[in-house]
Design a protein around this motif. Structure first.
Motif: not given
Length: 98
Positions: A29, A31-32
């Protein structure tokens, strides 16, 4: 900045935090939102490390960057904000700096 196991260990010797394991579901969650990093939790919140911009050519110094702060006194919820560079510099090679 994504760190290898030795770099994480060296960082934690100099920085009172907990590394979030790369396989932890929360990393997917994060990383984006923030990119491919090694994430750390400390008393101030969620952090990453980034290379020190004005460092010597050896390139082993990193600075802790806070991405989210605890929004409650029990450290149960985080509030994201613009990245804030801290004063904490870590030597990934473990050299003692004065």
């Amino acid at each position: 900045m994504k760190l290898n196991a030795a770099q994480i260990e060296q960082t934690l010797h100099q920085y009172d935090a907990e590394a979030i394991p790369a396989e932890h579901p929360v990393v997917m969650k994060l990383q984006p939102l923030f990119g491919d990093h090694t994430y750390f939790l400390d008393n101030n919140g969620l952090n990453i490390v980034e290379p020190v911009e004005a460092q010597q050519a050896d390139g082993h110094l990193v600075v802790v960057v806070n991405l989210a702060s605890w929004s409650d006194p029990n450290a149960m919820s985080l509030q994201t904000h613009d990245p804030e560079t801290t004063d904490l510099v870590v030597d990934l090679e473990g050299n003692i700096r004065h």
